[in-house]
Design a protein around this motif. Sequence first.
Motif, short mmCIF file in Angstrom:
data_model
loop_
_atom_site.label_atom_id
_atom_site.label_comp_id
_atom_site.label_asym_id
_atom_site.label_seq_id
_atom_site.Cartn_x
_atom_site.Cartn_y
_atom_site.Cartn_z
N GLU A 1 0.83 -1.21 0.00
CA GLU A 1 0.00 0.00 0.00
C GLU A 1 0.87 1.26 0.00
OE1 GLU A 1 -2.67 -0.23 3.32
OE2 GLU A 1 -3.76 -1.93 2.47
N THR A 2 1.94 1.24 0.79
CA THR A 2 2.83 2.39 0.90
C THR A 2 3.49 2.72 -0.43
OG1 THR A 2 3.26 1.92 3.22
CG2 THR A 2 4.87 3.30 2.10
N VAL A 3 3.93 1.68 -1.14
CA VAL A 3 4.62 1.91 -2.43
C VAL A 3 3.65 1.90 -3.60
CG1 VAL A 3 6.85 1.09 -1.60
CG2 VAL A 3 5.27 -0.52 -2.70
N ASP A 4 2.36 1.72 -3.30
CA ASP A 4 1.29 1.73 -4.31
C ASP A 4 1.55 0.71 -5.43
OD1 ASP A 4 -1.17 2.56 -5.30
OD2 ASP A 4 -0.26 4.09 -6.59
N LYS A 5 1.82 -0.52 -5.01
CA LYS A 5 2.08 -1.62 -5.96
C LYS A 5 1.15 -2.78 -5.65
CE LYS A 5 5.52 0.43 -7.99
NZ LYS A 5 5.48 0.88 -9.37
N ASP A 6 0.96 -3.64 -6.64
CA ASP A 6 0.08 -4.79 -6.47
C ASP A 6 0.88 -6.07 -6.28
OD1 ASP A 6 0.91 -5.60 -9.04
OD2 ASP A 6 -0.82 -4.70 -9.99
N PRO A 7 0.22 -7.15 -5.85
CA PRO A 7 0.92 -8.42 -5.62
C PRO A 7 1.64 -8.97 -6.85
CG PRO A 7 -1.24 -8.49 -4.61
CD PRO A 7 -1.19 -7.23 -5.43
N GLU A 8 1.08 -8.72 -8.03
CA GLU A 8 1.71 -9.21 -9.26
C GLU A 8 3.06 -8.54 -9.48
OE1 GLU A 8 -1.52 -8.31 -8.94
OE2 GLU A 8 -2.36 -10.33 -9.17
N TRP A 9 3.11 -7.24 -9.24
CA TRP A 9 4.37 -6.50 -9.37
C TRP A 9 5.40 -7.05 -8.38
CZ3 TRP A 9 6.97 -3.67 -5.67
CH2 TRP A 9 8.07 -2.94 -6.12
N PHE A 10 4.96 -7.23 -7.13
CA PHE A 10 5.89 -7.69 -6.11
C PHE A 10 6.37 -9.12 -6.40
CE2 PHE A 10 7.24 -9.05 -1.85
CZ PHE A 10 8.17 -8.05 -1.61
N ALA A 11 5.48 -9.95 -6.87
CA ALA A 11 5.86 -11.33 -7.22
C ALA A 11 6.98 -11.32 -8.26
CB ALA A 11 4.65 -12.09 -7.75
N LYS B 1 9.06 -19.47 2.20
CA LYS B 1 10.23 -20.26 2.59
C LYS B 1 11.38 -19.29 2.88
CE LYS B 1 8.91 -24.32 0.01
NZ LYS B 1 9.26 -25.28 -1.02
N TRP B 2 12.40 -19.80 3.54
CA TRP B 2 13.51 -18.95 3.98
C TRP B 2 14.16 -18.17 2.84
CZ3 TRP B 2 13.59 -17.49 8.70
CH2 TRP B 2 13.11 -18.34 9.70
N ASP B 3 14.37 -18.82 1.70
CA ASP B 3 15.01 -18.11 0.58
C ASP B 3 14.12 -16.98 0.06
OD1 ASP B 3 13.29 -20.19 -0.44
OD2 ASP B 3 14.22 -19.94 -2.40
N VAL B 4 12.82 -17.19 0.06
CA VAL B 4 11.89 -16.16 -0.38
C VAL B 4 11.83 -15.04 0.66
CG1 VAL B 4 9.50 -15.66 -1.02
CG2 VAL B 4 10.56 -17.81 -1.74
N LEU B 5 11.88 -15.38 1.93
CA LEU B 5 11.91 -14.36 2.98
C LEU B 5 13.11 -13.43 2.80
CD1 LEU B 5 10.88 -16.45 6.09
CD2 LEU B 5 9.61 -14.51 5.13
N GLU C 1 15.15 -8.14 1.05
CA GLU C 1 16.00 -7.37 0.14
C GLU C 1 15.16 -6.43 -0.74
OE1 GLU C 1 19.04 -8.11 -3.58
OE2 GLU C 1 18.85 -9.66 -2.06
N ALA C 2 14.06 -6.95 -1.29
CA ALA C 2 13.22 -6.16 -2.20
C ALA C 2 12.54 -4.99 -1.50
CB ALA C 2 12.16 -7.05 -2.85
N GLY D 1 14.54 -4.06 3.64
CA GLY D 1 14.57 -4.45 5.04
C GLY D 1 13.35 -4.03 5.84
N VAL D 2 12.38 -3.42 5.16
CA VAL D 2 11.18 -2.96 5.85
C VAL D 2 10.28 -4.13 6.25
CG1 VAL D 2 9.09 -1.56 5.58
CG2 VAL D 2 11.25 -0.73 4.70
N VAL D 3 10.21 -5.16 5.38
CA VAL D 3 9.43 -6.36 5.69
C VAL D 3 10.43 -7.48 5.96
CG1 VAL D 3 7.72 -8.02 4.87
CG2 VAL D 3 7.53 -5.62 4.20
N THR D 4 10.32 -8.11 7.13
CA THR D 4 11.26 -9.17 7.51
C THR D 4 10.50 -10.45 7.86
OG1 THR D 4 11.23 -8.63 9.86
CG2 THR D 4 12.82 -7.44 8.49
N ALA D 5 11.25 -11.48 8.17
CA ALA D 5 10.65 -12.77 8.54
C ALA D 5 9.74 -12.61 9.76
CB ALA D 5 11.74 -13.80 8.83
N ASP D 6 10.10 -11.72 10.67
CA ASP D 6 9.28 -11.49 11.87
C ASP D 6 7.86 -11.06 11.52
OD1 ASP D 6 11.43 -12.14 13.47
OD2 ASP D 6 11.98 -10.06 13.87
N ASP D 7 7.71 -10.42 10.39
CA ASP D 7 6.39 -9.93 9.99
C ASP D 7 5.46 -11.04 9.53
OD1 ASP D 7 6.96 -7.15 10.47
OD2 ASP D 7 8.29 -7.27 8.74
N PHE D 8 5.98 -12.24 9.37
CA PHE D 8 5.17 -13.38 8.96
C PHE D 8 4.87 -14.33 10.12
CE2 PHE D 8 6.95 -11.82 5.04
CZ PHE D 8 5.86 -11.88 4.20
N VAL D 9 5.42 -14.03 11.28
CA VAL D 9 5.22 -14.88 12.45
C VAL D 9 3.88 -14.53 13.08
CG1 VAL D 9 6.07 -15.48 14.74
CG2 VAL D 9 7.67 -15.09 12.88
#
Length: 76
Positions: A8-18, A39-43, A48-49, A52-60
């Motif tokens: 939402e912050t970067v005004d992008k959709d899931p397809e772009w992020f994928a 999975k860990w490699d995707v995290l 990176e993408a 560092g704003v979204v990390t593994a902790d955000d999925f716990v």
Amino acid sequence: MKLHQYLETVDKDPEWFADQIGVDPVSVRRYLAGARRPKWDVLARIKEATGGVVTADDFVIVERRSLRGNVPSVAA
């Protein structure tokens, strides 16, 4: 920050992020819905993408339970 907040912050959709992290758009939608955890490699690619704003902790998912009722009673 959660992934949906980042998008939402970067005004992008899931397809772009994928495309940015090299996964199928369906996977990103499942991450957003909480139906799947990356999975860990995707995290690592998510971190990176997002710079560092979204990390593994955000999925716990932290489940909070009260201990009341789960503690054995002690006779006095």
